[in-house]
Design a protein around this motif. Structure first.
Motif, mmCIF file in Angstrom:
data_model
loop_
_atom_site.group_PDB
_atom_site.id
_atom_site.type_symbol
_atom_site.label_atom_id
_atom_site.label_comp_id
_atom_site.label_asym_id
_atom_site.label_seq_id
_atom_site.Cartn_x
_atom_site.Cartn_y
_atom_site.Cartn_z
ATOM 1 N N GLN A 105 0.852 -1.189 0.000
ATOM 2 C CA GLN A 105 0.000 0.000 0.000
ATOM 3 C C GLN A 105 0.884 1.233 0.000
ATOM 4 N N GLU A 106 0.419 2.319 -0.593
ATOM 5 C CA GLU A 106 1.315 3.443 -0.841
ATOM 6 C C GLU A 106 1.604 4.319 0.373
ATOM 7 N N THR A 107 0.839 4.201 1.455
ATOM 8 C CA THR A 107 1.081 5.095 2.588
ATOM 9 C C THR A 107 1.325 4.371 3.901
ATOM 10 N N GLY A 111 5.482 -0.211 1.800
ATOM 11 C CA GLY A 111 5.297 0.737 0.702
ATOM 12 C C GLY A 111 5.246 2.171 1.192
ATOM 13 N N GLY A 112 4.587 2.385 2.329
ATOM 14 C CA GLY A 112 4.537 3.723 2.905
ATOM 15 C C GLY A 112 5.901 4.214 3.336
ATOM 16 N N LEU A 113 6.734 3.300 3.867
ATOM 17 C CA LEU A 113 8.095 3.686 4.241
ATOM 18 C C LEU A 113 8.894 4.071 2.993
ATOM 19 N N ALA A 378 15.248 7.341 9.233
ATOM 20 C CA ALA A 378 15.772 6.704 8.021
ATOM 21 C C ALA A 378 15.698 7.652 6.832
ATOM 22 N N ALA A 379 14.619 8.430 6.737
ATOM 23 C CA ALA A 379 14.469 9.360 5.621
ATOM 24 C C ALA A 379 15.494 10.490 5.685
ATOM 25 N N LEU A 410 13.036 -2.965 -0.774
ATOM 26 C CA LEU A 410 12.820 -1.524 -0.763
ATOM 27 C C LEU A 410 14.012 -0.790 -1.373
ATOM 28 N N ILE A 411 15.198 -1.132 -0.937
ATOM 29 C CA ILE A 411 16.400 -0.446 -1.449
ATOM 30 C C ILE A 411 16.597 -0.726 -2.933
ATOM 31 N N ALA A 412 16.389 -1.962 -3.334
ATOM 32 C CA ALA A 412 16.576 -2.320 -4.744
ATOM 33 C C ALA A 412 15.615 -1.559 -5.653
ATOM 34 N N HIS A 413 14.378 -1.382 -5.218
ATOM 35 C CA HIS A 413 13.374 -0.731 -6.055
ATOM 36 C C HIS A 413 13.434 0.792 -5.993
ATOM 37 N N ASN A 414 14.188 1.346 -5.028
ATOM 38 C CA ASN A 414 14.188 2.801 -4.848
ATOM 39 C C ASN A 414 15.584 3.415 -4.934
#
Length: 421
Positions: A105-107, A111-113, A378-379, A410-414
């Motif tokens: 989910q996007e939020t 996915g939100g992270l 983290a951000a 997460l890291i691979a996709h972003n």
């Protein structure tokens, strides 16, 4: 009055424009600047925006720019409605968590992270530009995840208030069911962004009669259907949870469901293509019906109300916003960002007092706030270990192997959006 909308090329924008046009007495805009790096989208959206203003006899000027500094210069308020990475990044947020058996989910959740990690640095850069160009401007954040993004802004010392359309959506829905004007409905709205409950529905104001039991008795099936939750959940709670609570109360069911159909991002991407084609039609001078399916219902009314209150005396004195806790929920730190009713004026938002919460709600709020602490860290600072800790802390994840697998994905996709990766 001058307003700037960063992310003005969004397909959401005509919803906002329609509200500005209809509610011009509440928020008398003289100049509206749409700011977006996508010049082609800006051209389509601004063309429709000008036609909407013209049809409704709004005298305000609409301009566009791809230059953030130029767009926010001399603005009284800056609205942020960004999607870093676009629908392609959202599609990834909604799919790779499913590979680990977790909600995509996007939020919220993993996915939100991912969205927070992509978004916070960009928003802070924009906010710094606003501060350098016009330090008195208010920043109204509609960019998800609103709670984390608003906290990043406040923590950096910006004049910011977070906004979501969940509460105003409930207000409008309950008003229809009760057959009263929306202004007569006051919500006992408590929680965090996308983690909130309507503990009461009062007629006439904060001290009015609580008609929530009547609503649940007479319209419980309709309310549960809108939430896509089993009626038993609503009855057992005796309150109305945000539909985002479905990811917590029916996690495994939602994961199975999401694995059997295209992502919401794929649906929205197709919808956006169709909307942009519509926006290019010179005969179109109103927001199309299709836009209602895009999401963001009543965003314009909420944005107008908030901006009018921050900039003058035109808005409602009490609104649901995202702002510092400052003791409102005593089990949270003062600098946590909560979503509650607040008094809003030129000096910002001050939350109203909230009765002691049942541990059923307070416990989950505390847990997700702890995750948001780690997510913001983290951000701001990056690093695989910080991402892992945030994922492990999230109540929708919470298992070592899940957090490990999700961190790698997460890291691979972003990677292209993470300066430290």
């Amino acid at each position: 009055m001058k307003l700037a909308v960063v992310g003005g090329g969004s397909t959401y924008t005509p919803e906002l424009i329609d509200g500005f046009a209809r509610l011009r007495d509440t928020l008398p805009i003289e100049e509206l600047v749409l700011v977006d790096p996508a010049a082609d989208r800006l051209e389509l959206v601004s063309g429709l925006a000008r036609r909407i203003f013209a049809k409704q006899d709004h005298a305000g000027k609409i301009t566009t720019t791809t230059d953030i500094d130029a767009g926010v210069a001399d603005a009284d308020a800056v609205l942020l409605q960004l999607r870093v990475g676009g629908q392609a990044a959202r599609n990834q947020d909604e799919t790779w968590p499913l590979e680990c058996g977790c909600v995509g989910q996007e939020t919220t959740g993993a996915g939100g992270l991912a969205k927070a990690l992509r978004t916070v640095p960009v928003v802070l850069d924009i906010a710094e530009r606003v501060r350098r160009t016009n330090p008195d401007a208010w920043i109204i954040d509609f960019t998800n995840p609103v709670g984390i993004v608003t906290r990043a802004l406040l923590q950096a010392g910006h004049k910011a208030v977070g906004l979501c359309n969940v509460a105003i959506g409930f207000q409008r829905k309950f008003a229809r069911l009760l057959e009263v004007e929306p202004g007569q409905v006051h919500l006992d709205h408590v929680g965090l962004n996308h983690l909130s409950w309507e503990l009461g529905v009062r007629l006439g104001g904060p001290d009015g009669e609580n008609v929530l039991p009547k609503l649940l008795a007479e319209h419980g099936d309709a309310i549960a259907d809108d939430l896509r939750m089993d009626r038993r959940i609503v009855d057992r709670l005796g309150v109305v949870p945000s539909y985002y609570l479905r990811y917590f109360y029916a996690h495994d069911e939602v994961v199975r469901e999401l694995g059997t159909k295209p992502s919401r991002a794929a649906e929205v991407a197709a919808m956006e293509k169709e909307l942009l084609e519509m926006y290019g039609d010179p005969a179109l001078d109103e927001k199309p019906e299709l836009l209602a399916k895009r999401g963001g219902a009543f965003y314009s009314e909420a944005a107008v109300d908030l901006a009018a209150s921050l900039l003058g005396d035109g808005g409602s004195p009490v609104q649901v916003v995202n702002t510092y806790n400052n003791g409102t929920l005593p089990f949270l730190p003062d600098d946590a960002v909560i979503e509650v009713q607040a008094r809003v004026g030129r000096d910002g938002a001050t939350p109203l007092a909230v009765p002691a919460l049942d541990p059923l709600y307070a416990g989950l709020i505390s847990n997700v706030t702890a995750y948001e602490d780690l997510a913001l860290e983290a951000a701001l600072r990056g690093g695989r270990d910080r991402v892992f800790k945030a994922l492990l802390a999230h109540p929708l994840i919470g298992q070592f192997d899940y957090a490990e697998g999700l961190t790698d994905r997460l890291i691979a996709h972003n990677r292209e959006h993470l300066a430290w990766a």
